[in-house]
Design an enzyme around this catalytic site. Structure first.
Site, PDB file in Angstrom:
ATOM      1  CB  SER A  51      14.457  -3.052   6.948  1.00 26.67           C
ATOM      2  OG  SER A  51      13.805  -4.297   7.004  1.00 26.67           O
ATOM      3  CG  HIS A  62       9.192  -2.266   6.609  1.00 26.26           C
ATOM      4  ND1 HIS A  62       8.927  -3.601   6.670  1.00 26.26           N
ATOM      5  CD2 HIS A  62      10.565  -2.167   6.518  1.00 26.26           C
ATOM      6  CE1 HIS A  62      10.063  -4.292   6.614  1.00 26.26           C
ATOM      7  NE2 HIS A  62      11.077  -3.452   6.533  1.00 26.26           N
ATOM      8  CG  HIS A  78       3.280  -9.519   3.753  1.00 25.84           C
ATOM      9  ND1 HIS A  78       4.142  -9.841   2.732  1.00 25.84           N
ATOM     10  CD2 HIS A  78       4.043  -9.252   4.837  1.00 25.84           C
ATOM     11  CE1 HIS A  78       5.377  -9.798   3.200  1.00 25.84           C
ATOM     12  NE2 HIS A  78       5.355  -9.430   4.464  1.00 25.84           N
ATOM     13  NE  ARG A 122       7.238 -12.612   9.708  1.00 25.67           N
ATOM     14  CZ  ARG A 122       7.556 -11.499   9.076  1.00 25.67           C
ATOM     15  NH1 ARG A 122       8.752 -10.949   9.258  1.00 25.67           N
ATOM     16  NH2 ARG A 122       6.707 -10.904   8.256  1.00 25.67           N
ATOM     17  CG  ASP A 166       4.707  -5.487  12.233  1.00 27.43           C
ATOM     18  OD1 ASP A 166       5.648  -5.917  12.910  1.00 27.43           O
ATOM     19  OD2 ASP A 166       4.860  -4.912  11.135  1.00 27.43           O
TER      20      ASP A 166
HETATM   21  C1  LIG Z   1       7.053  -6.341   8.903  1.00 29.05           C
HETATM   22  C2  LIG Z   1       6.174  -5.791   7.863  1.00 29.05           C
HETATM   23  O1  LIG Z   1       6.570  -4.881   7.202  1.00 29.05           O
HETATM   24  S1  LIG Z   1       4.682  -6.531   7.587  1.00 29.05           S
HETATM   25  C3  LIG Z   1       3.659  -5.200   6.958  1.00 29.05           C
HETATM   26  C4  LIG Z   1       3.388  -4.206   8.036  1.00 29.05           C
HETATM   27  N1  LIG Z   1       2.459  -3.151   7.579  1.00 29.05           N
HETATM   28  C5  LIG Z   1       1.173  -3.113   7.950  1.00 29.05           C
HETATM   29  O2  LIG Z   1       0.677  -3.974   8.669  1.00 29.05           O
HETATM   30  C6  LIG Z   1       0.374  -1.918   7.453  1.00 29.05           C
HETATM   31  C7  LIG Z   1      -0.983  -2.354   6.925  1.00 29.05           C
HETATM   32  N2  LIG Z   1      -0.838  -3.064   5.663  1.00 29.05           N
HETATM   33  C8  LIG Z   1      -0.621  -2.400   4.493  1.00 29.05           C
HETATM   34  O3  LIG Z   1      -0.594  -1.174   4.402  1.00 29.05           O
HETATM   35  C9  LIG Z   1      -0.369  -3.226   3.225  1.00 29.05           C
HETATM   36  O4  LIG Z   1      -1.055  -4.446   3.313  1.00 29.05           O
HETATM   37  C10 LIG Z   1       1.131  -3.476   2.949  1.00 29.05           C
HETATM   38  C11 LIG Z   1       1.920  -2.172   2.897  1.00 29.05           C
HETATM   39  C12 LIG Z   1       1.736  -4.368   4.009  1.00 29.05           C
HETATM   40  C13 LIG Z   1       1.277  -4.185   1.578  1.00 29.05           C
HETATM   41  O5  LIG Z   1       0.914  -3.268   0.578  1.00 29.05           O
HETATM   42  P1  LIG Z   1       0.500  -3.745  -0.872  1.00 29.05           P
HETATM   43  O6  LIG Z   1       1.384  -4.842  -1.336  1.00 29.05           O
HETATM   44  O7  LIG Z   1       0.434  -2.540  -1.741  1.00 29.05           O
HETATM   45  O8  LIG Z   1      -0.962  -4.333  -0.586  1.00 29.05           O
HETATM   46  P2  LIG Z   1      -2.156  -4.586  -1.600  1.00 29.05           P
HETATM   47  O9  LIG Z   1      -1.667  -4.893  -2.972  1.00 29.05           O
HETATM   48  O10 LIG Z   1      -3.053  -5.574  -0.956  1.00 29.05           O
HETATM   49  O11 LIG Z   1      -2.867  -3.152  -1.642  1.00 29.05           O
HETATM   50  C14 LIG Z   1      -4.032  -2.939  -2.431  1.00 29.05           C
HETATM   51  C15 LIG Z   1      -4.916  -1.926  -1.744  1.00 29.05           C
HETATM   52  O12 LIG Z   1      -5.364  -2.475  -0.484  1.00 29.05           O
HETATM   53  C16 LIG Z   1      -5.045  -1.599   0.572  1.00 29.05           C
HETATM   54  N3  LIG Z   1      -4.685  -2.345   1.776  1.00 29.05           N
HETATM   55  C17 LIG Z   1      -3.732  -3.288   1.909  1.00 29.05           C
HETATM   56  N4  LIG Z   1      -3.646  -3.682   3.197  1.00 29.05           N
HETATM   57  C18 LIG Z   1      -4.581  -2.974   3.879  1.00 29.05           C
HETATM   58  C19 LIG Z   1      -4.938  -2.895   5.253  1.00 29.05           C
HETATM   59  N5  LIG Z   1      -4.310  -3.603   6.185  1.00 29.05           N
HETATM   60  N6  LIG Z   1      -5.928  -2.041   5.597  1.00 29.05           N
HETATM   61  C20 LIG Z   1      -6.556  -1.292   4.657  1.00 29.05           C
HETATM   62  N7  LIG Z   1      -6.222  -1.297   3.357  1.00 29.05           N
HETATM   63  C21 LIG Z   1      -5.241  -2.128   2.974  1.00 29.05           C
HETATM   64  C22 LIG Z   1      -3.834  -0.841   0.064  1.00 29.05           C
HETATM   65  O13 LIG Z   1      -3.649   0.349   0.811  1.00 29.05           O
HETATM   66  C23 LIG Z   1      -4.204  -0.616  -1.385  1.00 29.05           C
HETATM   67  O14 LIG Z   1      -5.143   0.419  -1.428  1.00 29.05           O
HETATM   68  P3  LIG Z   1      -5.133   1.503  -2.644  1.00 29.05           P
HETATM   69  O15 LIG Z   1      -5.299   0.704  -3.894  1.00 29.05           O
HETATM   70  O16 LIG Z   1      -6.299   2.380  -2.314  1.00 29.05           O
HETATM   71  O17 LIG Z   1      -3.811   2.182  -2.581  1.00 29.05           O
HETATM   72  O1  LIG Z   2       8.485  -8.852   3.642  1.00 25.87           O
HETATM   73  C1  LIG Z   2       8.042  -7.699   3.747  1.00 25.87           C
HETATM   74  O2  LIG Z   2       7.785  -6.969   2.759  1.00 25.87           O
HETATM   75  C2  LIG Z   2       7.740  -7.111   5.074  1.00 25.87           C
HETATM   76  C3  LIG Z   2       7.969  -8.046   6.208  1.00 25.87           C
HETATM   77  O3  LIG Z   2       7.122  -8.826   6.571  1.00 25.87           O
HETATM   78  C4  LIG Z   2       9.283  -8.036   6.829  1.00 25.87           C
HETATM   79  O4  LIG Z   2      10.199  -7.368   6.328  1.00 25.87           O
HETATM   80  O5  LIG Z   2       9.470  -8.714   7.851  1.00 25.87           O
END
Ligand SMILES: CC(=O)SCCNC(=O)CCNC(=O)[C@H](O)C(C)(C)COP(=O)(O)OP(=O)(O)OC[C@H]1O[C@@H](n2cnc3c(N)ncnc32)[C@H](O)[C@@H]1OP(=O)(O)O
Ligand SMILES: O=C([O-])CC(=O)C(=O)O
Length: 420
Positions: A227, A257, A303, A312, A358
């Site tokens: 964002s 996100h 993350h 948080r 979240d």
């Molecule tokens: C405010 C925010 O935006 S905070 C984030 C909110 N999002 C979520 O909670 C969704 C769940 N979490 C995720 O999808 C991820 O952890 C993300 C998008 C936040 C970060 O993604 P990345 O930096 O690519 O994470 P990472 O390097 O650990 O990923 C490696 C592998 O682990 C997987 N992984 C990461 N987190 C999770 C999870 N919570 N559950 C299952 N698998 C996961 C990824 O999908 C990826 O799989 P792949 O290689 O088969 O594609």
């Molecule tokens: O930092 C990030 O990639 C996602 C996150 O936790 C936020 O935007 O609050």
């Protein structure tokens, strides 16, 4: 700021900050240091610092609505914009300033009315922000030929106007999507976040305090998150703050996100239904595995930058322990905290198995009666505007350039490093 930036460029412009690997180009630019973001900085171990201050520090130092209460988000807006902690009088003056700018242009409500009430609240939110673009002082000033050294001033005006109007906009979306559709007028005696809760229909002090905390902690997370980066990118083309924020909000609407807070609640509800009274570790672990085996992520965990529990999350957990220690959904969230990280670590691929912001926010909202999870990302967005628009003002003040990184093709990679 301009003078300092000028000196930094002159003294350090050619210095090397890091290297770029092929993995970075293919892997979402993870770890690539490539943009300036003044308002906050994220540390992978310790989490976010807003202008150098941690969340617990801000809970102590920012003015509150009541003794020992949660910080007023006007305080963080002041801090993000100026780098200085405001006094209570300064926060009160900013509250009054925002209140004086809060009225929505009449056509914004008509734009919302043109959408079906079942349109996702984030769709309604970005449409409403775009509808407000008619009021942009920056767009008007640019058209009239303003000198570029002055851009920051109307961007700042738009920032305050937009921040002022977002609670009423979001509350209108909430009321038409989930309640009787009747708009609740703002209470000029209330602060910005207190008024948001009030206009949504929640007049009790508990919800207002939660709203103040929620709006403070979601405001900023350095520049690289989707964002913030989307807002920054679009703003760099001198698109006005409304266009820029709408771009950011469309990014926030993604389930990896900001929409993850909605997904967490949906998943928690499924888990709760499946578990019944059986909160055993075995049963929970089975459900977590079943989600992973079906090719889905565990929402609220993991993350891109953090490698420890998100502060948080911790701060919301502390809020829950103080105000709702016996709430069954909080107990479930706590139980998941004991179980999910181990399972995610065992996959061997998840870089951060710990919970993010979240994983906790929805449960607090549920407790106070805001049960409509599809609305949660809009609340996140109202808060995120504080950070991304503050930075947008600063970006124009220091005259940051239009963003235009270089892309490459897979053929280019093979030519440079060898055919695979
Ligand atoms: C405010 C925010 O935006 S905070 C984030 C909110 N999002 C979520 O909670 C969704 C769940 N979490 C995720 O999808 C991820 O952890 C993300 C998008 C936040 C970060 O993604 P990345 O930096 O690519 O994470 P990472 O390097 O650990 O990923 C490696 C592998 O682990 C997987 N992984 C990461 N987190 C999770 C999870 N919570 N559950 C299952 N698998 C996961 C990824 O999908 C990826 O799989 P792949 O290689 O088969 O594609
Ligand atoms: O930092 C990030 O990639 C996602 C996150 O936790 C936020 O935007 O609050």
């Amino acid at each position: 700021m301009r003078e300092r930036m000028h000196k930094i460029k002159a003294s350090h412009g050619d210095k090397i900050m890091g290297e770029v690997t092929v993995n970075m180009a293919l892997g979402g630019m993870r770890g690539l240091k490539s943009m300036l973001w003044e308002t906050s900085l994220l540390d992978s171990e310790n989490g976010i610092r807003f202008r150098g201050y941690t969340i617990p520090e801000l809970q102590k130092k920012l003015p509150t609505a009541k003794p020992n209460g949660e910080p007023l988000p006007e305080g963080i807006l002041w801090l993000l914009l100026t780098g200085e902690l405001p006094s209570k009088a300064q926060v009160d003056s900013l509250s009054a300033e925002l209140s004086s700018r809060a009225e929505l242009p009449e056509h914004v409500l008509r734009v919302l009315d043109a959408l079906p009430a079942k349109a996702h609240p984030m769709t309604q939110f970005t449409c409403a922000i775009m509808a407000m673009q008619t009021e942009s002082k920056f767009a008007a000033a640019y058209l009239s030929g303003m000198h570029k050294s002055e851009y920051w001033d109307p961007v700042f005006e738009d920032t305050l106007d937009c921040v002022a109007k977002l609670p009423a906009t979001a509350a209108a979306i909430y009321r038409r999507s989930f309640k009787d559709g009747k708009i609740i007028s703002p209470d000029p005696a209330l602060d910005w976040a207190g008024n948001f809760a009030h206009m949504m229909g929640y007049g009790d002090e508990g919800t207002k305090e939660l709203m103040r905390l929620y709006m403070t902690i979601h405001s900023d997370h350095e520049g690289g998150n989707v964002s913030a980066h989307a807002t920054h990118l679009v703003g760099s083309a001198l698109s006005d703050p409304f266009c820029s924020l709408a771009a950011g909000m469309n990014g926030l609407a993604g389930p990896l996100h900001g929409l993850a807070n909605q997904e967490v609640l949906k998943w928690l509800n499924i888990v709760e239904n499946e578990l019944g009274d059986d909160l055993s570790s075995e049963k929970i672990s089975e459900l977590v595995h079943s989600t992973l085996n079906s090719g889905r992520v565990i929402p609220g965990y993991g993350h891109a930058v953090l490698r420890k529990t998100d502060p948080r999350y911790t701060c919301q957990r502390e809020f829950a322990m103080k105000h709702l220690p016996d709430y069954p959904k909080f107990k479930l969230v706590s139980k998941l905290y004991e179980i999910v990280p181990t399972i995610l670590s065992e996959t061997g691929k998840v870089r951060n198995p710990w919970p993010n912001v979240d994983a906790h926010s929805g449960v607090l909202l549920q407790y106070y009666g805001i049960t409509e999870e599809n609305f949660y990302t809009v609340m996140f967005g109202v808060s995120r505007a504080l950070g991304v628009l503050s930075q947008l003002t600063l970006s124009r003040a220091i005259g940051l350039a239009i963003e235009r990184p270089k892309s490459i093709t897979s053929e280019w990679l093979e030519e440079k490093f060898g055919k695979v």
